[in-house]
Design an enzyme around this catalytic site. Structure first.
Site, PDB file in Angstrom:
ATOM      1  N   HIS A  80       0.895  -1.336   0.039  1.00  0.00           N
ATOM      2  CA  HIS A  80      -0.225  -0.033   0.017  1.00  0.00           C
ATOM      3  C   HIS A  80       1.027   1.195   0.063  1.00  0.00           C
ATOM      4  O   HIS A  80       1.829   1.219   0.719  1.00  0.00           O
ATOM      5  CB  HIS A  80      -0.865   0.049   1.354  1.00  0.00           C
ATOM      6  N   PHE A 140     -11.068  -8.523  12.823  1.00  0.00           N
ATOM      7  CA  PHE A 140     -10.939  -7.182  13.439  1.00  0.00           C
ATOM      8  C   PHE A 140     -12.401  -6.724  13.409  1.00  0.00           C
ATOM      9  O   PHE A 140     -12.803  -6.131  12.385  1.00  0.00           O
ATOM     10  CB  PHE A 140      -9.867  -6.390  12.926  1.00  0.00           C
ATOM     11  N   ASP A 161     -15.084  -4.404  13.216  1.00  0.00           N
ATOM     12  CA  ASP A 161     -15.740  -2.983  12.831  1.00  0.00           C
ATOM     13  C   ASP A 161     -16.827  -3.000  12.264  1.00  0.00           C
ATOM     14  O   ASP A 161     -17.571  -3.648  12.541  1.00  0.00           O
ATOM     15  CB  ASP A 161     -14.247  -2.383  12.020  1.00  0.00           C
ATOM     16  N   ASP A 172      -9.648 -11.159   6.838  1.00  0.00           N
ATOM     17  CA  ASP A 172     -10.096  -9.878   7.128  1.00  0.00           C
ATOM     18  C   ASP A 172      -9.840  -8.898   6.138  1.00  0.00           C
ATOM     19  O   ASP A 172     -10.573  -8.030   5.542  1.00  0.00           O
ATOM     20  CB  ASP A 172     -10.029  -9.509   8.500  1.00  0.00           C
ATOM     21  N   ASP A 176      -9.973  -4.732   1.799  1.00  0.00           N
ATOM     22  CA  ASP A 176      -9.682  -4.239   0.381  1.00  0.00           C
ATOM     23  C   ASP A 176     -10.339  -4.543  -0.725  1.00  0.00           C
ATOM     24  O   ASP A 176     -10.440  -3.608  -1.705  1.00  0.00           O
ATOM     25  CB  ASP A 176      -8.198  -4.965   0.001  1.00  0.00           C
TER      26      ASP A 176
END
Length: 374
Positions: free
Chosen positions: A85, A273, A275, A344, A349
């Site tokens: 990235h 994760f 979220d 994840d 992405d």
């Protein structure tokens, strides 16, 4: 609280205490060596088993596992994708470790109800960044300006690390400012104090204390840094989600390609994760189903408070369905080198790619929860 709930909490805390004693060199010859556990996966299973408004579709989850693995293989998705990235650090040194710690201390709550043109955004490197990437851009911009934003000594200096300074560092190209700026400042101040008192002002010493165990590092982080202690009450039981502590460990592992500071012998114990974007993606894949009352709240953009039942079910069931996807992939491909971290980040992405391509029109909105946990 039921006796079963108390037992669960005590068992996990006893395991954590044993790990802390081990890290300090205190031994107990009568005790069986503790196997590091974060308690996140067992919490997720408990949430799923008691969920009312979020359900998992088994057939779609199995299909998603097949498609995800196929796409990950075709894209050669691995830890190498992290450093690829644009804004992520490329060096593999202590400065990068400190950058990642700073980044994940501040990595929460970027959603906005404003349009893409009006929301909080940062211009850096000739590009416009929003969401998580706006945070990374701000940190890189601060470093370019010789502001020691990743130095814990700086965080301890109340005269230097101020709200006014953070307002400058996180300045926006639009009229909308970054949410929860005061809470981000509090996280830096707290972390600076903890590192000073317990780790000789060095996050690298936290890594060393965990003795190359990802689960032990998560446990140490949530024990010592309250701003990472993502715990809630659900059905009379304390449940652990630990999004930011886990993503911190995962980022270190991915950045260092499982070497140096990123060497963890049990990295597969880290879950996804939880979220507000991955539940959205899992719903679009048909893996997660919502009750009419919950789906209505999400579609109306109604804010769901941190810790309330709907929010805990969304996060817990997301962790569990990604675990089921991982298990299905491993069952179908025993030699696969895949874990919940890679699944994840691949889903995240992919969602961002769909967003950039304008392919989000048929997708349910993400749920709205404003908190420091994600």
């Amino acid at each position: 609280m039921t006796s079963a709930s108390m037992s669960d909490d005590e068992d996990t805390d006893a395991s954590l205490l044993a790990l802390l004693r081990q890290s300090l060199g205190v031994t107990d010859n009568t005790a069986t060596p503790a196997i590091p556990e974060t308690g996140v996966l067992s919490s997720a299973e408990f949430i799923y088993n008691n969920s009312i408004d979020v359900a998992i579709d088994a057939s779609n989850t199995k299909l998603a596992a097949t498609n995800i693995y196929s796409l990950m293989q075709s894209k050669q998705y691995s830890t190498q994708s992290w450093s690829a990235h644009d804004l992520h650090p490329k060096a593999k040194d202590k400065a990068t470790l400190d950058f990642i710690f700073t980044m994940d201390l501040l990595n929460f709550s970027f959603w906005s109800e404003s349009s893409e043109e009006q929301r909080f955004a940062v211009e850096y490197g000739g590009k416009r960044w929003t969401g998580y990437w706006s945070l990374v851009a701000c940190l890189q911009r601060a470093i370019d300006q010789d502001i020691p934003i990743t130095d814990s000594h700086f965080w301890q200096d109340g005269g230097e690390c101020t709200l006014e300074l953070l307002q400058h560092l996180f300045r926006s190209t639009t009229s909308e400012q970054i949410p929860m700026l005061r809470e981000r400042l509090d996280c830096l101040h707290e972390a600076g104090t903890v590192l000073y008192k317990r780790y000789s002002c060095s996050f690298a010493n936290c890594i060393a204390a965990a003795k190359q165990s990802a689960a032990a590092l998560v446990s140490l982080l949530v024990q010592d840094f309250p701003c990472l202690r993502d715990e809630h009450r659900f059905e009379g039981r304390r449940v652990r989600i630990y999004k930011r502590a886990q993503i911190l460990v995962a980022d270190i592992w991915a950045c260092f390609n499982g070497e140096s500071y990123g060497t963890f012998h049990d990295i597969d114990r880290i879950t996804m994760f939880a979220d507000y974007r991955i539940p959205q993606m899992l719903h679009s894949l048909g893996c997660l189903m919502f009750s009419p009352s919950l789906e209505g709240r999400i579609r109306r953009h109604e804010e769901i408070k941190s810790g309330e039942r709907h929010e805990v079910e969304l996060r817990g069931c997301s962790i569990w369905v990604v675990e089921l996807i991982r298990r299905q992939i491993v069952n179908d491909h025993p030699d696969a080198t895949v874990n919940s971290i890679l699944i994840d980040t691949f889903l995240y992405d992919t969602l961002k790619e769909k967003e950039a391509a304008g392919e989000m029109t048929d997708m349910i909105p993400h749920h709205r929860t404003r908190s420091i946990w994600y």
